[in-house]
Motif scaffolding. Sequence first.
Motif, short mmCIF file in Angstrom:
data_model
loop_
_atom_site.label_atom_id
_atom_site.label_comp_id
_atom_site.label_asym_id
_atom_site.label_seq_id
_atom_site.Cartn_x
_atom_site.Cartn_y
_atom_site.Cartn_z
N ASP A 128 0.82 -1.22 0.00
CA ASP A 128 0.00 0.00 0.00
C ASP A 128 0.85 1.27 0.00
OD1 ASP A 128 -2.28 -1.52 0.04
OD2 ASP A 128 -2.61 -1.36 2.20
N SER A 129 2.04 1.20 0.61
CA SER A 129 2.90 2.39 0.75
C SER A 129 4.17 2.29 -0.10
CB SER A 129 3.28 2.58 2.22
OG SER A 129 2.13 2.68 3.03
N LEU A 130 4.15 1.38 -1.06
CA LEU A 130 5.36 1.11 -1.85
C LEU A 130 5.93 2.36 -2.52
CD1 LEU A 130 7.17 -1.25 -2.67
CD2 LEU A 130 5.73 -1.57 -4.68
N GLN A 131 5.06 3.28 -2.92
CA GLN A 131 5.51 4.48 -3.62
C GLN A 131 6.42 5.34 -2.76
OE1 GLN A 131 2.35 6.78 -5.32
NE2 GLN A 131 3.71 8.15 -6.42
N LEU A 132 6.28 5.25 -1.45
CA LEU A 132 7.16 6.01 -0.56
C LEU A 132 8.62 5.60 -0.75
CD1 LEU A 132 5.17 6.00 2.82
CD2 LEU A 132 5.47 7.92 1.23
N LEU A 133 8.83 4.34 -1.12
CA LEU A 133 10.18 3.82 -1.32
C LEU A 133 10.63 3.98 -2.78
CD1 LEU A 133 9.95 0.55 0.83
CD2 LEU A 133 10.50 2.88 1.54
#
Length: 201
Positions: free
Chosen positions: A85-90
């Motif tokens: 869900d938060s992959l874009q942060l990385l």
Amino acid sequence: MMNYQLTLTTLLFSALPLVGRAQSAPARTAAPLAVGTVAPAFKGKDAAGRPVELKQLLKKGPVVLYFYRGQWCPYCNKQLSQLQDSLQLLTAKGAQVVVVTPETQENIGKTVEKTKAAFPIVQDQGFVIMKAYNTAFTVDPATALKYKGFGVDLKKANAASDDVLPVPATYVIGRDGRIKFTYFNPDYKQRVSVRRIAAAL
């Protein structure tokens, strides 16, 4: 059915609080690699059979390396779902995520179904990567037997001759091949947040 699953999860992960902690000779060797050391090279294949090699990944950017126990572990499934869900942060920071597990390809498929993971998950046959990153430990016979009582046969789940699991650790590896950040907690219930990893990048 829902009540049964809840009871099973509660019993399995409350009655066995020390699983994931050092309990035998191999277990005591589980300790984080130091920040600043060269990350051990590794290669494997993801669930789709595509090659995954650290050396090639580092040519594109830093690598975030996760270890998880198996599709039977609700804490692992929750962590991987949150990671997806938060992959874009990385990825916004140029990072590539690789996940390593001892479980079989069939069980990796179940993990993907449960978590919708779009990042590569590598089966660590023979626990080679886990040992290189000091995350592997042997579950003591009494605890392994209790797991079987709850329907979790570690040897079968991992197609292995020993009851071995990883500490669910996380490493950030810089483009220079050196470890920049580690999260290594023997308590399998505690996981590092994606935001903290993003900050480390």
